[in-house]
Design a protein around this motif. Structure first.
Motif, short mmCIF file in Angstrom:
data_model
loop_
_atom_site.label_atom_id
_atom_site.label_comp_id
_atom_site.label_asym_id
_atom_site.label_seq_id
_atom_site.Cartn_x
_atom_site.Cartn_y
_atom_site.Cartn_z
N THR A 1 -3.46 19.14 -2.57
CA THR A 1 -3.20 18.99 -1.14
C THR A 1 -2.19 17.86 -0.90
O THR A 1 -1.31 17.98 -0.04
N GLN A 2 -2.32 16.78 -1.66
CA GLN A 2 -1.38 15.66 -1.53
C GLN A 2 0.04 16.06 -1.88
O GLN A 2 1.01 15.52 -1.33
N GLY B 1 3.86 5.66 -5.66
CA GLY B 1 3.73 5.71 -7.11
C GLY B 1 2.70 6.74 -7.55
O GLY B 1 2.91 7.47 -8.53
N ASP B 2 1.58 6.79 -6.83
CA ASP B 2 0.53 7.77 -7.15
C ASP B 2 1.05 9.19 -6.96
O ASP B 2 0.77 10.08 -7.78
N ALA C 1 0.84 -1.21 0.00
CA ALA C 1 0.00 0.00 0.00
C ALA C 1 0.87 1.26 0.00
O ALA C 1 0.57 2.24 -0.69
N ALA C 2 1.98 1.24 0.76
CA ALA C 2 2.88 2.40 0.81
C ALA C 2 3.53 2.65 -0.54
O ALA C 2 3.68 3.80 -0.98
N LEU D 1 1.51 12.25 -9.69
CA LEU D 1 0.95 13.59 -9.49
C LEU D 1 2.03 14.66 -9.71
O LEU D 1 1.78 15.69 -10.34
N ARG D 2 3.23 14.40 -9.17
CA ARG D 2 4.32 15.37 -9.35
C ARG D 2 4.66 15.53 -10.83
O ARG D 2 4.90 16.63 -11.32
N ASP D 3 4.69 14.41 -11.54
CA ASP D 3 5.00 14.45 -12.97
C ASP D 3 3.93 15.24 -13.73
O ASP D 3 4.24 16.01 -14.64
N ALA D 4 2.66 15.04 -13.34
CA ALA D 4 1.57 15.76 -14.00
C ALA D 4 1.67 17.26 -13.72
O ALA D 4 1.51 18.10 -14.62
N ARG D 5 1.96 17.62 -12.48
CA ARG D 5 2.09 19.03 -12.11
C ARG D 5 3.24 19.69 -12.88
O ARG D 5 3.15 20.86 -13.28
#
Length: 206
Positions: A199-200, A132-133, A126-127, A137-141
């Motif tokens: 927020t993440q 990975g998620d 899970a961690a 998100l960082r790559d998308a930003r």
């Protein structure tokens, strides 16, 4: 292709314990990796598959609690199952407070250890998925243009399109276009989802 079988690391200076755990772990279809010292384990590269550590608290060099402290900054996502030949309540409390998932006294029942390993590997999996998620998100930003970033910050702050347009000196139609691109690039299903994603990405408070 990289072997994705979960790894169970074992750090114990007793070769008989390492050999018995190697057999038990292998029979459970996990991949055992054995070390006789904390230093040897720390010298091993970090695993990119679900993993956990079965750790003897009494080691001749760097003891188990010291290794746990060393891992807190270097490998915080590897769950630790402590094993010891002594019923040491103060140290077990210290280990659990520092994040250990289990503390077993030798001799322990094989099924109890296997159950603890199963839970630890599920936590590790899970961690890694969360990691990975967050990376995605960082790559998308990072794909957003400076203007899209400006619009994003104002949108998640609750600013209306017409207010954003006025502040940035652009038309409301242009704001809507930037907003649509932001939603697509961030793969956000709604404004609430976009706010959650941003927020993440925010750094944790000091």
């Amino acid at each position: 292709m990289m072997n994705s079988t979960p790894i169970v690391f074992v750090v114990d200076d007793d070769i008989s314990v390492r050999e018995s755990l190697e057999l038990l772990i292998g029979q459970a279809q996990w991949r055992p990796q054995l070390f006789e010292s904390a230093q040897a384990f720390l010298a091993h590269p970090r695993s990119l598959v679900p993993s956990c550590l079965v750790l003897d608290i009494n080691l001749p060099d760097l003891n188990g609690l010291d290794l746990q402290n060393a891992m807190a900054g270097d490998r915080p996502k590897i769950p630790i199952i402590f094993i010891t030949g002594y019923g040491d309540v103060p140290r077990s409390v210290r280990a659990m407070k520092a994040g250990a998932v289990e503390f077993l006294t030798k001799p322990f029942d094989d099924e109890v250890l296997l159950s603890a390993i199963t839970d630890a590997l599920a936590s590790s999996r899970a961690a890694l998925e969360r990691e990975g998620d967050l990376r995605a998100l960082r790559d998308a930003r990072a794909t957003l243009t400076p203007r899209e970033n400006e619009v994003l910050e104002m949108v998640v702050a609750g600013r209306m399109n017409k207010v954003i347009a006025s502040d940035l000196g652009i038309s409301e139609i242009t704001v809507k276009a930037h907003r649509g691109k932001v939603m697509r690039k961030m793969k956000a299903r709604s404004l609430a989802d976009l706010v959650k994603k941003v927020t993440q990405l925010a750094p944790p408070p000091d």
